[in-house]
Each structure stands twice: as C-alpha cells, then as structure tokens.
Design a protein around this motif. Structure first.
Motif, PDB file in Angstrom:
ATOM      1  N   THR A 200       0.817  -1.228   0.000  1.00 13.37           N
ATOM      2  CA  THR A 200       0.000   0.000   0.000  1.00 13.37           C
ATOM      3  C   THR A 200       0.841   1.264   0.000  1.00 13.37           C
ATOM      4  O   THR A 200       0.367   2.334   0.377  1.00 13.37           O
ATOM      5  N   GLY A 201       2.092   1.157  -0.441  1.00  9.75           N
ATOM      6  CA  GLY A 201       2.950   2.328  -0.517  1.00  9.75           C
ATOM      7  C   GLY A 201       3.234   2.949   0.837  1.00  9.75           C
ATOM      8  O   GLY A 201       3.411   4.166   0.948  1.00  9.75           O
ATOM      9  N   GLY A 202       3.282   2.132   1.871  1.00 11.21           N
ATOM     10  CA  GLY A 202       3.587   2.615   3.215  1.00 11.21           C
ATOM     11  C   GLY A 202       2.378   3.045   4.019  1.00 11.21           C
ATOM     12  O   GLY A 202       2.494   3.334   5.211  1.00 11.21           O
ATOM     13  N   ARG A 203       1.208   3.073   3.410  1.00 13.29           N
ATOM     14  CA  ARG A 203       0.003   3.596   4.068  1.00 13.29           C
ATOM     15  C   ARG A 203      -0.594   2.611   5.071  1.00 13.29           C
ATOM     16  O   ARG A 203      -0.990   3.002   6.166  1.00 13.29           O
ATOM     17  N   GLY A 204      -0.704   1.363   4.703  1.00 13.36           N
ATOM     18  CA  GLY A 204      -1.373   0.371   5.528  1.00 13.36           C
ATOM     19  C   GLY A 204      -2.717  -0.003   4.937  1.00 13.36           C
ATOM     20  O   GLY A 204      -3.289   0.719   4.120  1.00 13.36           O
ATOM     21  N   VAL A 205      -3.224  -1.147   5.349  1.00 12.36           N
ATOM     22  CA  VAL A 205      -4.501  -1.619   4.824  1.00 12.36           C
ATOM     23  C   VAL A 205      -5.662  -0.886   5.500  1.00 12.36           C
ATOM     24  O   VAL A 205      -5.529  -0.310   6.570  1.00 12.36           O
ATOM     25  N   ASP A 206      -6.808  -0.935   4.845  1.00 12.99           N
ATOM     26  CA  ASP A 206      -7.992  -0.257   5.370  1.00 12.99           C
ATOM     27  C   ASP A 206      -8.615  -0.999   6.544  1.00 12.99           C
ATOM     28  O   ASP A 206      -9.140  -0.387   7.476  1.00 12.99           O
ATOM     29  N   VAL A 207      -8.574  -2.340   6.477  1.00 12.42           N
ATOM     30  CA  VAL A 207      -9.210  -3.146   7.514  1.00 12.42           C
ATOM     31  C   VAL A 207      -8.453  -4.456   7.662  1.00 12.42           C
ATOM     32  O   VAL A 207      -7.974  -5.022   6.685  1.00 12.42           O
ATOM     33  N   VAL A 208      -8.336  -4.903   8.903  1.00 19.49           N
ATOM     34  CA  VAL A 208      -7.780  -6.221   9.199  1.00 19.49           C
ATOM     35  C   VAL A 208      -8.885  -7.072   9.786  1.00 19.49           C
ATOM     36  O   VAL A 208      -9.544  -6.678  10.760  1.00 19.49           O
ATOM     37  N   TYR A 209      -9.099  -8.252   9.199  1.00 14.63           N
ATOM     38  CA  TYR A 209     -10.042  -9.228   9.731  1.00 14.63           C
ATOM     39  C   TYR A 209      -9.227 -10.298  10.455  1.00 14.63           C
ATOM     40  O   TYR A 209      -8.529 -11.095   9.831  1.00 14.63           O
ATOM     41  N   ASP A 210      -9.319 -10.308  11.773  1.00 12.09           N
ATOM     42  CA  ASP A 210      -8.441 -11.130  12.598  1.00 12.09           C
ATOM     43  C   ASP A 210      -9.261 -12.132  13.406  1.00 12.09           C
ATOM     44  O   ASP A 210      -9.909 -11.770  14.396  1.00 12.09           O
ATOM     45  N   GLY A 211      -9.225 -13.385  12.993  1.00 16.39           N
ATOM     46  CA  GLY A 211      -9.894 -14.437  13.728  1.00 16.39           C
ATOM     47  C   GLY A 211      -8.941 -15.245  14.588  1.00 16.39           C
ATOM     48  O   GLY A 211      -9.346 -16.232  15.198  1.00 16.39           O
ATOM     49  N   PHE A 217      -2.587  -9.938  17.280  1.00 18.94           N
ATOM     50  CA  PHE A 217      -3.177  -8.640  17.589  1.00 18.94           C
ATOM     51  C   PHE A 217      -2.210  -7.482  17.337  1.00 18.94           C
ATOM     52  O   PHE A 217      -2.562  -6.496  16.668  1.00 18.94           O
ATOM     53  N   ASP A 218      -0.999  -7.568  17.834  1.00 18.20           N
ATOM     54  CA  ASP A 218      -0.054  -6.455  17.686  1.00 18.20           C
ATOM     55  C   ASP A 218       0.279  -6.193  16.217  1.00 18.20           C
ATOM     56  O   ASP A 218       0.295  -5.032  15.770  1.00 18.20           O
ATOM     57  N   ASP A 219       0.542  -7.247  15.463  1.00 12.08           N
ATOM     58  CA  ASP A 219       0.853  -7.071  14.049  1.00 12.08           C
ATOM     59  C   ASP A 219      -0.353  -6.554  13.276  1.00 12.08           C
ATOM     60  O   ASP A 219      -0.203  -5.809  12.294  1.00 12.08           O
ATOM     61  N   SER A 220      -1.541  -6.937  13.689  1.00 15.83           N
ATOM     62  CA  SER A 220      -2.745  -6.442  13.024  1.00 15.83           C
ATOM     63  C   SER A 220      -2.850  -4.935  13.172  1.00 15.83           C
ATOM     64  O   SER A 220      -3.162  -4.218  12.207  1.00 15.83           O
ATOM     65  N   LEU A 221      -2.607  -4.425  14.359  1.00 11.12           N
ATOM     66  CA  LEU A 221      -2.623  -2.970  14.566  1.00 11.12           C
ATOM     67  C   LEU A 221      -1.565  -2.296  13.695  1.00 11.12           C
ATOM     68  O   LEU A 221      -1.818  -1.242  13.095  1.00 11.12           O
ATOM     69  N   SER A 222      -0.393  -2.917  13.612  1.00  6.83           N
ATOM     70  CA  SER A 222       0.713  -2.316  12.849  1.00  6.83           C
ATOM     71  C   SER A 222       0.453  -2.290  11.353  1.00  6.83           C
ATOM     72  O   SER A 222       1.071  -1.502  10.630  1.00  6.83           O
ATOM     73  N   ALA A 223      -0.447  -3.135  10.867  1.00  8.03           N
ATOM     74  CA  ALA A 223      -0.715  -3.221   9.436  1.00  8.03           C
ATOM     75  C   ALA A 223      -1.700  -2.171   8.943  1.00  8.03           C
ATOM     76  O   ALA A 223      -1.865  -1.998   7.728  1.00  8.03           O
ATOM     77  N   LEU A 224      -2.358  -1.446   9.855  1.00  4.93           N
ATOM     78  CA  LEU A 224      -3.451  -0.559   9.474  1.00  4.93           C
ATOM     79  C   LEU A 224      -2.999   0.838   9.076  1.00  4.93           C
ATOM     80  O   LEU A 224      -2.030   1.377   9.608  1.00  4.93           O
ATOM     81  N   ARG A 225      -3.754   1.438   8.167  1.00  5.82           N
ATOM     82  CA  ARG A 225      -3.590   2.850   7.834  1.00  5.82           C
ATOM     83  C   ARG A 225      -4.158   3.712   8.961  1.00  5.82           C
ATOM     84  O   ARG A 225      -4.899   3.213   9.815  1.00  5.82           O
ATOM     85  N   PRO A 226      -3.860   5.019   8.980  1.00  5.59           N
ATOM     86  CA  PRO A 226      -4.525   5.901   9.940  1.00  5.59           C
ATOM     87  C   PRO A 226      -6.051   5.803   9.802  1.00  5.59           C
ATOM     88  O   PRO A 226      -6.581   5.771   8.695  1.00  5.59           O
ATOM     89  N   ARG A 227      -6.728   5.735  10.914  1.00  6.34           N
ATOM     90  CA  ARG A 227      -8.179   5.577  11.013  1.00  6.34           C
ATOM     91  C   ARG A 227      -8.655   4.254  10.418  1.00  6.34           C
ATOM     92  O   ARG A 227      -9.829   4.105  10.082  1.00  6.34           O
ATOM     93  N   GLY A 228      -7.755   3.286  10.312  1.00  7.59           N
ATOM     94  CA  GLY A 228      -8.147   1.956   9.861  1.00  7.59           C
ATOM     95  C   GLY A 228      -8.860   1.193  10.967  1.00  7.59           C
ATOM     96  O   GLY A 228      -8.848   1.585  12.143  1.00  7.59           O
ATOM     97  N   LEU A 229      -9.482   0.069  10.582  1.00  9.47           N
ATOM     98  CA  LEU A 229     -10.300  -0.704  11.512  1.00  9.47           C
ATOM     99  C   LEU A 229      -9.726  -2.104  11.697  1.00  9.47           C
ATOM    100  O   LEU A 229      -9.488  -2.823  10.717  1.00  9.47           O
ATOM    101  N   LEU A 230      -9.519  -2.486  12.950  1.00  9.51           N
ATOM    102  CA  LEU A 230      -9.157  -3.857  13.290  1.00  9.51           C
ATOM    103  C   LEU A 230     -10.410  -4.574  13.779  1.00  9.51           C
ATOM    104  O   LEU A 230     -11.032  -4.172  14.766  1.00  9.51           O
ATOM    105  N   VAL A 231     -10.780  -5.641  13.060  1.00  4.34           N
ATOM    106  CA  VAL A 231     -11.958  -6.437  13.389  1.00  4.34           C
ATOM    107  C   VAL A 231     -11.478  -7.759  13.975  1.00  4.34           C
ATOM    108  O   VAL A 231     -11.011  -8.635  13.249  1.00  4.34           O
ATOM    109  N   VAL A 232     -11.569  -7.903  15.280  1.00  2.00           N
ATOM    110  CA  VAL A 232     -11.208  -9.159  15.940  1.00  2.00           C
ATOM    111  C   VAL A 232     -12.479  -9.990  16.043  1.00  2.00           C
ATOM    112  O   VAL A 232     -13.336  -9.733  16.885  1.00  2.00           O
ATOM    113  N   HIS A 233     -12.608 -10.982  15.158  1.00  2.00           N
ATOM    114  CA  HIS A 233     -13.850 -11.756  15.108  1.00  2.00           C
ATOM    115  C   HIS A 233     -13.685 -13.172  15.627  1.00  2.00           C
ATOM    116  O   HIS A 233     -14.616 -13.996  15.517  1.00  2.00           O
TER     117      HIS A 233
END
Length: 320
Positions: A200-211, A217-233
């Motif tokens: 994503t050119g350094g930006r991060g993904v829009d959403v992480v779906y984490d089951g 958890f920590d890497d999921s947060l690190s993968a997100l863009r600003p104001r991105g959403l982590l969904v722990v399902h």
C-alpha cells in the motif's frame, strides 16, 4: 436416535455417541432430520467448559436437513422441505429441534452438505465485509487465517465486493486454497504487517479481519492505515488480553471492534436477507464452499482434534 453427547467437560475424548429418545416439537419448534452438522470452534469452547452447558448435553448448533414435523403455531414449513440453521442446539444428532425463527429455506441448487458448511461461517463473512466494514472497489484488506472456514469465504466475499486481499496462512500448503479463493498475496503471520505496508505504498490496509486473536493482535494494529479498523472476530490462538487504548491514538486514531453474528441478524428479516444473498452466490457459482472433511457421528472426536490442531482448510461436517 443417535447423538454426540458429553456428560463432563474436557478434551475431545469426552465426546461419545449415545442413543437418546427422539424429541417432540413444542410450540414454535420444528423437528428436522439432520443430513449434515457443521463443526465449529464454538463447539470446542462448549465441550471444554469455556461456554457452560447444562450436562449431559448434545453438542453442535449448525446444520442442514429436511423438515419432519412442526409444533403448534409454526407456519411456512412443510414435511420434506430442505432447511438449514445456524443456531439449533444439539445438532450433532440424527434429529434436532430448531426454533422456526432460526430455520431458513435452502433453495434449489444448494445441497444439504453445502448449506450446512456455508451458513454460520458464510453469514459471518457476509456481515464482516458488508457491514462491520463496508468493502468497496479498491479496499485493501488483511485476512488472517485465510485458509480456514471463515477465511476462505471472507476472501471470496471481499473480492465479490471489489476489495483486495493480503492473506496469512501458517504453511505454504494452506496458501494454495487462499490464493484460489482470490487472495492477491499470501504470507506467513510474522510477515503480514511489513507486507501490508509494502503493498500500500507505506500507508497500511484499510481493515484487518483477525480471527486468530492474541498471537496476531499487535501485528494487526501495525498493518493498518490511519483511522483503519481492526476487526477481531475470533480467538483461535487465545483471547486478546486487556490493553491500553492510547495505543489506538498513537497508531493513527485506529478503530477496534469485536463483533458477533447475533448483532447482525437481529430479526428474521435481516437473517433472510443475508441468507438469500449468500445462497444466491453459492447457487450461481460465485461463492465456492470448501468442505475439507466429513465424519460420521462416531468420529466426532477426530473432527474436534483436527480442528483444534489446525490441520484443516475449509469446513468440517458430521454426517449422521
């Protein structure tokens, strides 16, 4: 009738097949002949006592089959009609009582095994990609455990909605089903955050779906863009421990949610709307449902062992 029963909580060894009286439908209930029952992680939580049950208890909650008879006050279901359900306690059995409000008709073009395999996990994938985060054209997603039952379906639903998928799997063998489901790239868990930034050119993904939960958890947060959403399902590696919410602030005003299916099928109209679209995708070939293993009731222990050992890709079913 035969049913998989537990008389004490514990490991897979507590699962035994018992001969039990056939139930009679009461008001608002339907008696169904089970043709296939879904095996889900929640069943292992109930077996182990994480979610307490009144013992002895028959496990299972998801399945598909045909209507045998209906109790007082039930309308719209006829003997022989194919149906499926996501919440029918005691579904590891030849017969099960299901509340009529939970039954959904299975259309032509969808067989019982496919219906049982797709309903709970397919509804989960549906709400995650359509409502928890509304995936649209170009949305970048990170889907953890993409070779699992939810992961394979979620990857496909994201692609159906125009999104893009970076997937994680534990092995290269599991990477192949994830790619076949539409993942643009598949990496091991430890590489996910770095690759998400690169793609994503350094930006991060829009959403992480984490089951997976605790381990990712920590890497999921690190993968997100600003104001991105982590969904722990889910929490196949364990539940996420308490953490400082200021981490969300420091990482770019991130959002975090822990959804559950019940909140996304709050009435029958919503349940039918989701299942209609889900079964429609299956019937017209746009959603592939992978059944990784089928087991007779007597081998329920093996099904639980395979599921908890993460030896599977796709769905496991018990066949009475």
């Amino acid at each position: 009738m035969r049913a998989v029963q537990i008389t004490a909580t514990g490991g897979p060894e507590v699962l035994t097949v018992a001969d039990l009286p056939e139930p009679e439908p009461g008001p608002g209930q339907v008696l169904v002949a089970v043709e296939a029952a879904g095996v889900n992680y929640v069943d292992t939580y109930r077996r182990g006592g994480v979610y307490p049950l009144q013992l002895p208890a028959v496990l299972g909650s998801e399945g598909a089959g045909r209507v045998l008879s209906a109790g007082p006050g039930v309308e719209g279901f006829e003997p022989g009609q194919p149906v499926a359900w996501k919440e029918g306690p005691g579904s590891y059995a030849e017969r099960v009582l299901v509340d009529a409000a939970e039954l959904v008709p299975v259309p032509d073009g969808v067989d019982a095994r496919t219906a049982a395999a797709v309903l709970l996990q397919g509804l989960t994938a549906h709400y995650l990609a359509t409502d928890t985060f509304r995936v649209t054209d170009g949305t970048w997603t990170l889907v953890h455990a993409a070779a699992g039952g939810v992961g394979l379906l979620l990857t496909q639903v994201v692609r159906l909605r125009g999104g893009r998928v970076l997937a994680t799997t534990s092995t290269e063998e599991k990477a192949e089903p994830a790619r076949a489901a539409g993942a643009e790239e598949v990496v091991r868990y430890a590489d996910a955050a770095t690759r998400a930034r690169e793609l994503t050119g350094g930006r991060g993904v829009d959403v992480v779906y984490d089951g997976v939960g605790k381990d990712t958890f920590d890497d999921s947060l690190s993968a997100l863009r600003p104001r991105g959403l982590l969904v722990v399902h889910g929490g196949s590696s364990g539940q996420v421990p308490p953490f400082d919410v200021q981490r969300l602030n420091a990482a770019g005003s991130l959002f975090l949610t822990r959804p559950t299916l019940a909140s996304y099928v709050q009435d029958r109209a919503e349940l039918l709307a989701r299942t209609d679209e889900l079964f429609g995708w299956v019937a017209d070939g746009r959603l592939d449902v992978r059944i990784d293993g089928t087991y007779p009731l007597e081998q329920a222990r093996g099904a639980h062992e395979d599921l908890e050992a993460r030896r599977t890709t796709g769905k496991l079913l018990l066949i009475p």
